[in-house]
Design an enzyme around this catalytic site. Sequence first.
Site, mmCIF file in Angstrom:
data_model
loop_
_atom_site.group_PDB
_atom_site.id
_atom_site.type_symbol
_atom_site.label_atom_id
_atom_site.label_comp_id
_atom_site.label_asym_id
_atom_site.label_seq_id
_atom_site.Cartn_x
_atom_site.Cartn_y
_atom_site.Cartn_z
ATOM 1 C CG HIS A 1 1.527 3.466 8.758
ATOM 2 N ND1 HIS A 1 1.490 2.069 8.465
ATOM 3 C CD2 HIS A 1 1.882 3.564 9.966
ATOM 4 C CE1 HIS A 1 1.630 1.350 9.486
ATOM 5 N NE2 HIS A 1 1.880 2.376 10.401
ATOM 6 N N PRO A 2 3.917 2.597 6.529
ATOM 7 C CG PRO A 2 5.657 1.831 7.656
ATOM 8 C CD PRO A 2 4.488 2.890 7.868
ATOM 9 N NE ARG A 3 -1.648 -3.132 6.439
ATOM 10 C CZ ARG A 3 -2.641 -3.394 7.103
ATOM 11 N NH1 ARG A 3 -2.553 -3.506 8.441
ATOM 12 N NH2 ARG A 3 -3.843 -3.525 6.278
ATOM 13 C CE LYS A 4 -3.147 4.052 5.115
ATOM 14 N NZ LYS A 4 -2.713 3.367 6.397
ATOM 15 C CB ILE A 5 0.197 1.886 -2.350
ATOM 16 C CG1 ILE A 5 -1.218 0.808 -2.224
ATOM 17 C CG2 ILE A 5 0.892 1.632 -3.614
ATOM 18 C CD1 ILE A 5 -2.080 1.062 -2.974
#
Length: 384
Positions: A188-192
């Site tokens: 997901h975009p919140r992940k690194i």
Amino acid sequence: MSVLSIPVSAMIPVARPYIGSEEEKAVIDVLRSGWVTQGPRVAEFEEKFSSYIGCDYSVAVSSCTTALHLAFMAIGVGPGDEVICPSLSFIATANSITYTGATPIFADIDLSTYNIDPARLEEVISPRTKAILVVHQIGLPAEMNEILAVANKHGLVVIEDAACAIGSEYDGKLIGKPLGTMACFSFHPRKILTTGEGGMITTSNAKLAERLRRLRQHAMSLSDVVRHNATQVSSETYDEVGYNFRMTDMQAAIGITQLGRLASFLERRRYFAARYTKALQNLPWVQTPVVPTNCRPNYQSYMVRLTGDSATKRDAIMQNLLEKKISTRRAIMATHREPPYRSAHWESRLLQTNLACDTALILPLFHQMTESEQDYIIEALRTC
């Protein structure tokens, strides 16, 4: 000039994905290839992911939620079963259990690490318990050795929710070379590492890997790639109910490029995390992250817990920071407080989970953040 007088022209976000021209080119190449759904780039991403992690098999899927769902289906979790997991996690953790018809059973956390407390597992194990879902929260590995000891004692399967943990290390080894049966990652975009949306399941079990590959693609006996490359006419069969949980080659192309950048992503996040900890550790009302000596987190998020009188003012502090153009987020949600899982039973038993949920907040941390922006955040927090 004080740090707070430094002009901030735009909101400082909690997180921001790092997407460059290399990722753009990789997607364009896929679009021009004519093969955009699950195909050769997905297979390449899986191979490179396995090589990075050091695991035997990687199976790419559409999200970490679908990864967890498939993991439970592959080991036969279903109606009447119970799966232990922490409540302090994004609701997808519990939902993935519920999708199978099984029941999530919440265990409390260790407040110092925000991960499931191994000492609290025995009290929630029942004759219906089938598995333990361990979450490596905010990129800090859970205490796997102790958890596995309990699981082995009771004959339980252990699945790792490694949504936030790519690049994190436990006992000197990367999370994802499963200590349990399977580990599931999020992109997901919140992940690194991001592919926009997407997930990965890692395992050392060849039979499980094969079953996962079939289930993610409608349980087809032959994949699209195999049929496309066949030199003789062949037809697939569908021997059970499967799912459309495929990753596209467009997503995989981004993932391959991001995987090549991962070392620099991790280095920069750990650098900014160390700066936060050094600057904030002397604030008596701020509890900075506690890292066990056998763990090396990736700092997917930098979460602090407020203590004393400040704990009751967390939301006001967040609003104060927002007015200074600093975006923060409340602590990780307590799933047992959301309507699908809400009950007085859990509220009275998950005291450490409740405390973390009510008193912690997540500070901005992303690859493009500058030292000046971080100094501004630190000074703003000090003056709240």
